[in-house]
Design a protein around this motif. Sequence first.
Motif, short mmCIF file in Angstrom:
data_model
loop_
_atom_site.label_atom_id
_atom_site.label_comp_id
_atom_site.label_asym_id
_atom_site.label_seq_id
_atom_site.Cartn_x
_atom_site.Cartn_y
_atom_site.Cartn_z
N SER A 4 0.86 -1.17 0.00
CA SER A 4 0.00 0.00 0.00
C SER A 4 0.90 1.23 0.00
O SER A 4 1.62 1.48 0.96
N THR A 7 -0.08 8.33 -1.97
CA THR A 7 0.22 9.15 -3.14
C THR A 7 1.47 10.01 -2.95
O THR A 7 2.11 10.38 -3.92
N PHE A 82 3.60 5.76 -10.88
CA PHE A 82 2.56 5.53 -9.88
C PHE A 82 1.43 6.56 -10.04
O PHE A 82 0.26 6.22 -10.04
N ALA A 86 -2.35 5.68 -11.19
CA ALA A 86 -3.49 6.02 -10.33
C ALA A 86 -4.49 6.87 -11.09
O ALA A 86 -5.71 6.66 -10.99
N GLN A 87 -4.00 7.83 -11.87
CA GLN A 87 -4.90 8.69 -12.64
C GLN A 87 -5.63 7.90 -13.72
O GLN A 87 -6.83 8.07 -13.93
N ALA A 90 -8.32 5.85 -12.07
CA ALA A 90 -9.47 6.70 -11.70
C ALA A 90 -10.28 7.08 -12.92
O ALA A 90 -11.52 7.07 -12.89
#
Length: 114
Positions: A4, A7, A82, A86-87, A90
Motif C-alpha cells: 500500500s 500518493t 505511480f 493512479a490517474q 481513476a
Amino acid sequence: MKFSVGTQTLGTLLNKTTTQSDDLKTLIEKFIAAAEPLQGRMSGEAKVAFDKFKARSDQVAGTLHNALVGICGSIDGQNQSFIQGAQEGADAHTQSEGSVDYSGVEAVGRFGPR
C-alpha cells in the motif's frame, strides 16, 4: 503480498534521498578539505600515499554522488509511473461508472428488512 503506497510516499522518499545525498556530498567535501593542511607537509612515500588518498577521495565522492543521482532518478520515475497509473485507474473507473445501469437497485431495496 500486498503493498500500500500513499500518493505522497515516493515523492517524500525522493525529497529525503536528495537531501541526504546532498548532505553526504557535503560531508565528504569537508573530510577532503580537512586533509588539505597536510598536503604540503609530506614528502616521499607519505606524499605518494596522501596523493593517492586525495585522488581516491575525489573519485569516491563523485561515484557516490552519481549513484545517488541515479537512485533519485529511479525514484522519480517510479513516482511518475505511480501517479500516472493512479490517474488512469481513476479515469477508467469514472468512464465505467457512467455506463452502469442502476435501475435494479430499487428492486433489491424492496427485499430488505422494513
